[in-house]
Write an enzyme that holds these catalytic residues in place. Sequence first.
Site, short mmCIF file in Angstrom:
data_model
loop_
_atom_site.label_atom_id
_atom_site.label_comp_id
_atom_site.label_asym_id
_atom_site.label_seq_id
_atom_site.Cartn_x
_atom_site.Cartn_y
_atom_site.Cartn_z
N HIS A 126 0.87 -1.18 0.00
CA HIS A 126 0.00 0.00 0.00
C HIS A 126 0.91 1.24 0.00
O HIS A 126 2.02 1.18 0.54
CB HIS A 126 -0.83 -0.05 1.29
CG HIS A 126 -1.90 0.98 1.42
ND1 HIS A 126 -1.63 2.28 1.80
CD2 HIS A 126 -3.24 0.91 1.25
CE1 HIS A 126 -2.77 2.95 1.85
NE2 HIS A 126 -3.76 2.15 1.51
N ASP A 203 2.85 -4.85 8.10
CA ASP A 203 1.67 -4.01 7.89
C ASP A 203 0.45 -4.94 8.00
O ASP A 203 0.13 -5.68 7.07
CB ASP A 203 1.76 -3.35 6.51
CG ASP A 203 0.46 -2.64 6.12
OD1 ASP A 203 -0.53 -2.70 6.90
OD2 ASP A 203 0.43 -2.03 5.04
N GLN A 206 -4.74 -5.01 6.68
CA GLN A 206 -5.76 -5.81 5.99
C GLN A 206 -5.90 -7.22 6.60
O GLN A 206 -6.74 -7.99 6.18
CB GLN A 206 -5.43 -5.88 4.49
CG GLN A 206 -6.48 -6.52 3.62
CD GLN A 206 -7.86 -5.89 3.83
OE1 GLN A 206 -8.01 -4.68 3.77
NE2 GLN A 206 -8.87 -6.70 4.08
N LYS A 229 -10.54 -0.79 10.08
CA LYS A 229 -10.67 -1.96 9.21
C LYS A 229 -11.04 -3.20 10.01
O LYS A 229 -11.08 -4.32 9.51
CB LYS A 229 -9.37 -2.19 8.43
CG LYS A 229 -9.08 -0.96 7.57
CD LYS A 229 -8.09 -1.04 6.49
CE LYS A 229 -7.90 -2.28 5.77
NZ LYS A 229 -7.42 -2.07 4.38
N CYS A 367 -4.62 2.51 -3.74
CA CYS A 367 -3.37 2.96 -3.08
C CYS A 367 -2.24 1.98 -3.30
O CYS A 367 -1.38 1.79 -2.44
CB CYS A 367 -3.57 3.21 -1.59
SG CYS A 367 -4.64 4.59 -1.25
#
Length: 406
Positions: A126, A203, A206, A229, A367
């Site tokens: 991202h 990261d 998600q 999220k 993104c």
Amino acid sequence: MSIKSFNPNRIRNKFPILNKKINNNQLVYFDNAATTQKPIQVIESINKYYSEYNANIHRGIHTLAEKATQEYEKTRKTVSKFINSRSEKEVIFTRGTTEGINLIASSFVKNFIKKGDEIIISEMEHHSNIVPWQMICEENEIILKTINVFENGEIDLDNFKELISNKTKFLSIVHTSNTLGTVNPIKEMIEICKKNNIITMIDGAQASAHSKIDVQDLNCDFFVLSAHKMYGPTGVGIVYGKEEILEKMPPYMGGGEMIKDVNFKKTTYNELPYKFEAGTPNIGDVIGFNEALSFINNIGLDNISLYEKELKNYASNSFNEIEGINIIGNSKNKIGIFSFTVDKIHYYDLGLLLDSKGIAIRTGHHCTQPLMDKFNLEGTARVSLAIYNTKNEIDYFVEKLKQLIN
Ligand code: PMP
């Protein structure tokens, strides 16, 4: 609750927005990778904070301040348990994943990685896991390398191993891709890094609402996520960092809260985690985040993963039957995210036409422009699923998409 007794309608009832009609059609919300909807318990807890005990935290001794502090710190405990950190001191509240990555870049990388050293990321990151590294690399003359991604959306592990040199000091990698749905073999990658003395940052934006996260088992040095999220409010996220590393790092921002003693000769900093939480934080939303985590914990991440896998397989089979659809990325290990193009219909028109039927999908580059370049695309349409989505919604989507194509 076992998966057999799992009833998505019972879950749906907890989300007031899911009853909404959009353009005279029942809302079908398939934009969960942009942000998830919020259950009533999250909304009510934020309302309760503002209507019953709004006060600033940590410094006050009055009843409201103590209650607000207690509730805020309760979320830290829940997060610590949720990701299985060794200590609550390892959980720092931020505005979200983006701020978390910038914190690590500015405080860790700027101070502990030298000119000529190397940082590795991947082609499926991202923008928020690309641009902070580009900025810090340019400023400090550090070299940024990117791991190749295969056509099927999987990461090229051999290429990753080839990129590692004695100058490699840091890996920042996405756990689960918001564009492809690919779940990366991060445990294996972290193990490789440990053998080569490379610091690792995951990261988890998600990933965290879809699969169990155990930072001790992963043995990563940093992990970042966003509450919005995970059925929680916007404007809240966390940085997890190993205590011994966070201790060595200088503060990211200066201001109130992060100090022990301010003096014009020398200011000393607060202990962990407050050293990294300058200023009045997003108190109400941090409190709301606790309820989002309760929501997830009550269903259980194992049940969530099982149900979402069933839904993903159902969607995958249904989409494969649509003529003219091209799905981007079919990694063996993926979650319910489908980026796709449709012959002869621009993804932007697709988004508008489906919206007129009540279906919310995402269109654009998500993104991840370098990933789009890799696939020679400007953008795609994207369906991303969550725990409240149903097979009926997928059927409805497929029916409407087929009508548009025809
Ligand atoms: N990384 C990934 C994989 C994401 O999906 C997102 C959000 N779409 C981000 C980073 C950025 O998160 P935020 O905008 O909440 O800071």
